[in-house]
Scaffold this motif. Structure first.
Motif, mmCIF file in Angstrom:
data_model
loop_
_atom_site.group_PDB
_atom_site.id
_atom_site.type_symbol
_atom_site.label_atom_id
_atom_site.label_comp_id
_atom_site.label_asym_id
_atom_site.label_seq_id
_atom_site.Cartn_x
_atom_site.Cartn_y
_atom_site.Cartn_z
ATOM 1 N N HIS A 1 -1.609 9.343 11.170
ATOM 2 C CA HIS A 1 -1.842 7.937 11.702
ATOM 3 C C HIS A 1 -3.257 7.937 12.666
ATOM 4 O O HIS A 1 -3.267 9.186 12.923
ATOM 5 N N LYS A 2 -3.871 6.963 12.585
ATOM 6 C CA LYS A 2 -5.059 6.841 13.092
ATOM 7 C C LYS A 2 -4.874 5.959 14.698
ATOM 8 O O LYS A 2 -4.200 4.706 14.491
ATOM 9 N N ILE A 3 -5.393 6.641 15.556
ATOM 10 C CA ILE A 3 -5.262 5.561 16.741
ATOM 11 C C ILE A 3 -6.608 5.188 17.074
ATOM 12 O O ILE A 3 -7.719 5.848 17.018
ATOM 13 N N GLY A 4 -6.665 3.998 17.559
ATOM 14 C CA GLY A 4 -8.113 3.261 17.978
ATOM 15 C C GLY A 4 -7.901 2.578 19.248
ATOM 16 O O GLY A 4 -6.990 2.170 19.745
ATOM 17 N N ASN B 1 -13.540 15.681 -13.276
ATOM 18 C CA ASN B 1 -13.227 14.795 -14.310
ATOM 19 C C ASN B 1 -11.900 13.966 -13.424
ATOM 20 O O ASN B 1 -10.977 13.300 -14.277
ATOM 21 N N TRP B 2 -12.065 13.766 -12.305
ATOM 22 C CA TRP B 2 -10.795 12.973 -11.485
ATOM 23 C C TRP B 2 -11.530 12.463 -10.222
ATOM 24 O O TRP B 2 -12.775 12.719 -9.839
ATOM 25 N N ARG B 3 -11.006 11.422 -9.624
ATOM 26 C CA ARG B 3 -11.453 10.886 -8.223
ATOM 27 C C ARG B 3 -10.337 10.748 -7.411
ATOM 28 O O ARG B 3 -9.197 10.481 -7.712
ATOM 29 N N TRP B 4 -10.620 10.927 -5.982
ATOM 30 C CA TRP B 4 -9.545 10.665 -5.069
ATOM 31 C C TRP B 4 -9.739 8.991 -4.641
ATOM 32 O O TRP B 4 -10.903 8.778 -4.611
ATOM 33 N N SER B 5 -8.678 8.619 -4.465
ATOM 34 C CA SER B 5 -8.803 7.309 -3.734
ATOM 35 C C SER B 5 -8.090 7.289 -2.525
ATOM 36 O O SER B 5 -6.900 7.790 -2.225
ATOM 37 N N TRP B 6 -8.769 7.218 -1.252
ATOM 38 C CA TRP B 6 -8.153 7.114 -0.026
ATOM 39 C C TRP B 6 -8.060 5.872 0.455
ATOM 40 O O TRP B 6 -9.104 5.335 1.251
ATOM 41 N N PRO B 7 -6.992 4.823 0.459
ATOM 42 C CA PRO B 7 -7.025 3.881 1.218
ATOM 43 C C PRO B 7 -7.115 3.901 2.668
ATOM 44 O O PRO B 7 -6.586 4.951 3.207
ATOM 45 N N SER B 8 -7.979 3.368 3.388
ATOM 46 C CA SER B 8 -8.111 3.743 4.796
ATOM 47 C C SER B 8 -6.955 3.592 5.665
ATOM 48 O O SER B 8 -6.266 4.560 6.343
ATOM 49 N N CYS B 9 -6.218 2.358 5.871
ATOM 50 C CA CYS B 9 -5.002 2.452 6.562
ATOM 51 C C CYS B 9 -4.389 0.959 6.257
ATOM 52 O O CYS B 9 -4.576 0.379 5.713
ATOM 53 N N CYS B 10 -3.176 1.032 6.729
ATOM 54 C CA CYS B 10 -2.141 -0.184 6.778
ATOM 55 C C CYS B 10 -2.557 -1.221 7.776
ATOM 56 O O CYS B 10 -3.382 -0.648 8.728
ATOM 57 N N ALA B 11 -1.687 -2.204 7.768
ATOM 58 C CA ALA B 11 -2.079 -2.973 9.147
ATOM 59 C C ALA B 11 -1.929 -2.266 10.585
ATOM 60 O O ALA B 11 -1.057 -1.367 10.625
ATOM 61 N N ALA B 12 -2.595 -2.727 11.452
ATOM 62 C CA ALA B 12 -2.527 -2.087 12.799
ATOM 63 C C ALA B 12 -1.167 -2.160 13.328
ATOM 64 O O ALA B 12 -0.407 -3.152 13.176
ATOM 65 N N ARG B 13 -0.784 -1.265 13.844
ATOM 66 C CA ARG B 13 0.543 -1.031 14.727
ATOM 67 C C ARG B 13 0.418 -1.276 16.128
ATOM 68 O O ARG B 13 -0.411 -0.833 16.842
ATOM 69 N N LEU C 1 -12.023 -6.359 23.760
ATOM 70 C CA LEU C 1 -11.187 -7.091 22.992
ATOM 71 C C LEU C 1 -9.959 -7.719 23.053
ATOM 72 O O LEU C 1 -9.209 -8.233 22.046
ATOM 73 N N ALA C 2 -9.467 -7.839 24.587
ATOM 74 C CA ALA C 2 -8.253 -8.483 24.827
ATOM 75 C C ALA C 2 -7.215 -8.146 24.269
ATOM 76 O O ALA C 2 -6.110 -8.819 23.864
ATOM 77 N N LEU C 3 -7.119 -6.748 24.297
ATOM 78 C CA LEU C 3 -5.725 -6.089 23.679
ATOM 79 C C LEU C 3 -5.128 -5.394 24.876
ATOM 80 O O LEU C 3 -5.765 -5.261 25.652
ATOM 81 N N MET C 4 -3.704 -5.523 24.781
ATOM 82 C CA MET C 4 -2.819 -4.914 25.809
ATOM 83 C C MET C 4 -2.520 -3.479 25.645
ATOM 84 O O MET C 4 -2.316 -2.750 26.714
ATOM 85 N N SER C 5 -2.744 -2.726 24.670
ATOM 86 C CA SER C 5 -2.671 -1.510 24.350
ATOM 87 C C SER C 5 -3.623 -0.957 23.076
ATOM 88 O O SER C 5 -4.014 -1.552 22.396
ATOM 89 N N ARG C 6 -3.564 0.241 22.945
ATOM 90 C CA ARG C 6 -4.139 0.953 21.866
ATOM 91 C C ARG C 6 -3.550 0.544 20.580
ATOM 92 O O ARG C 6 -2.344 -0.159 20.471
ATOM 93 N N ILE C 7 -4.451 0.454 19.391
ATOM 94 C CA ILE C 7 -3.611 0.281 18.114
ATOM 95 C C ILE C 7 -3.640 1.657 17.341
ATOM 96 O O ILE C 7 -4.396 2.652 17.378
ATOM 97 N N THR C 8 -2.520 1.572 16.372
ATOM 98 C CA THR C 8 -2.470 2.728 15.527
ATOM 99 C C THR C 8 -2.244 2.254 14.078
ATOM 100 O O THR C 8 -1.687 1.145 13.966
ATOM 101 N N ALA C 9 -2.611 3.003 13.309
ATOM 102 C CA ALA C 9 -2.424 2.799 11.784
ATOM 103 C C ALA C 9 -2.033 3.785 10.887
ATOM 104 O O ALA C 9 -2.227 5.020 11.281
ATOM 105 N N CYS C 10 -1.299 3.390 10.004
ATOM 106 C CA CYS C 10 -1.044 4.763 8.802
ATOM 107 C C CYS C 10 -2.129 4.885 8.100
ATOM 108 O O CYS C 10 -2.959 4.148 7.558
ATOM 109 N N CYS C 11 -2.393 6.199 7.990
ATOM 110 C CA CYS C 11 -3.271 6.634 6.963
ATOM 111 C C CYS C 11 -2.457 7.148 5.805
ATOM 112 O O CYS C 11 -1.713 7.763 5.861
#
Length: 116
Positions: free
Chosen positions: A60-63, A104-116, A73-83
């Motif tokens: 999880h990423k905490i921002g 002969n391969w590549r990694w694909s790392w989607p950054s995160c899902c919606a903010a939690r 940013l008018a937020l009431m708390s921190r945000i987290t997201a799934c990595c």
């Protein structure tokens, strides 16, 4: 509050937008009455669908942990997201391979899902 069918429909739209790499209008702009509880429900449905399709939550990423940034940013708390970790083992033609990587391969790392 939106019903379960609406929550599922919105989560599926997010998933399709990610898979097809198609921009989607920000949910808070298209649904200004979207509550925090509904946003969490959409995220939970999306996470479950991604996991069912084989995606792996690697952490999880905490921002926005500082109170100053939350206030700015008018937020009431921190945000987290799934990595997520997805590994696409699709071949990359040598002509497109980076000079620094001869694999002969590549990694694909989607950054995160919606903010939690």
């Amino acid at each position: 509050m939106r019903d379960a069918a609406d929550i599922a429909r919105i989560a599926e739209a997010l998933d399709q937008a990610e898979r097809t790499r198609t921009p989607m209008r920000q949910l808070s702009k298209s649904m200004p009455d979207l509550s925090l509880a509904e946003a969490y429900a959409i995220q939970e449905h999306w996470v479950q669908a991604k996991c069912a399709a084989g995606a792996i939550v690697k952490g999880h990423k905490i921002g926005l942990t500082s109170r100053a940034m939350q206030t700015l940013l008018a937020l009431m708390s921190r945000i987290t997201a799934c990595c997520w970790m997805t590994c696409s083992w699709s071949p990359v033609p040598p002509s497109r391979a980076r000079a620094s990587s001869r694999r002969n391969w590549r990694w694909s790392w989607p950054s995160c899902c919606a903010a939690r």
